[in-house]
Design a protein around this motif. Structure first.
Motif, mmCIF file in Angstrom:
data_model
loop_
_atom_site.group_PDB
_atom_site.id
_atom_site.type_symbol
_atom_site.label_atom_id
_atom_site.label_comp_id
_atom_site.label_asym_id
_atom_site.label_seq_id
_atom_site.Cartn_x
_atom_site.Cartn_y
_atom_site.Cartn_z
ATOM 1 N N VAL A 32 0.839 -1.194 0.000
ATOM 2 C CA VAL A 32 0.000 0.000 0.000
ATOM 3 C C VAL A 32 0.874 1.243 0.000
ATOM 4 C CG1 VAL A 32 -1.755 1.305 1.273
ATOM 5 C CG2 VAL A 32 -1.829 -1.196 1.251
ATOM 6 N N SER A 33 0.526 2.169 -0.867
ATOM 7 C CA SER A 33 1.180 3.474 -0.908
ATOM 8 C C SER A 33 0.082 4.516 -1.063
ATOM 9 C CB SER A 33 2.162 3.536 -2.088
ATOM 10 O OG SER A 33 2.758 4.812 -2.148
ATOM 11 N N GLY A 34 -0.238 5.197 0.030
ATOM 12 C CA GLY A 34 -1.352 6.147 0.011
ATOM 13 C C GLY A 34 -2.654 5.401 -0.208
ATOM 14 N N THR A 35 -3.347 5.736 -1.315
ATOM 15 C CA THR A 35 -4.599 5.048 -1.647
ATOM 16 C C THR A 35 -4.395 3.951 -2.692
ATOM 17 O OG1 THR A 35 -5.137 6.657 -3.367
ATOM 18 C CG2 THR A 35 -6.002 7.082 -1.128
ATOM 19 N N ARG A 36 -3.149 3.721 -3.088
ATOM 20 C CA ARG A 36 -2.838 2.690 -4.085
ATOM 21 C C ARG A 36 -2.558 1.364 -3.386
ATOM 22 N NH1 ARG A 36 0.893 2.496 -9.226
ATOM 23 N NH2 ARG A 36 1.487 0.303 -9.139
#
Length: 120
Positions: A32-36
């Motif tokens: 997960v990276s932010g909302t990704r």
């Protein structure tokens, strides 16, 4: 599709939104990276964006490169039985619906074991 659970909404919500929770039943790995959200299965990967959520109530992932397709999971308390109900909204072609239902039935059993839900 709807599935009854005997657990807390919080434990179910963590299992469907956090990398650790999702790795326990949905994918081999989740980054997960932010909302990704990058979901990994064997040698394949699919990316989704977390587009809507309400803590302990629902989450919606919009699949990238899949047009309008999304995965949504809603959590609701059933007053009569005391169960927590997980409603899953997923997309499948007409000829793939039975296979999709079987896949979700298997994934939900894996999810129940992962969060320690007692059998009915």
């Amino acid at each position: 599709m709807e599935y009854p659970f005997r657990c807390t909404p919080g434990s179910l919500f963590r299992a469907v939104t956090t990398p650790l929770g999702l790795r326990g039943w949905f994918a081999d790995n989740v980054v997960v990276s932010g909302t990704r959200y990058d979901f990994f299965w064997n040698k394949s990967m699919q990316t989704a964006r977390l587009v809507h959520y309400k803590r302990n109530a629902y989450v919606r992932y919009q699949w990238e490169d899949s047009g309008e397709h999304y995965l949504e999971m809603r959590i609701a308390h059933q007053e009569l039985t005391g169960d927590i109900l997980l409603t899953v909204v997923d997309f499948a072609e007409e000829d793939e619906r039975d296979g999709c239902k079987e896949l979700w039935d298997t994934l939900i059993e894996k999810l129940k074991r992962a969060i320690g839900c007692p059998k009915k």
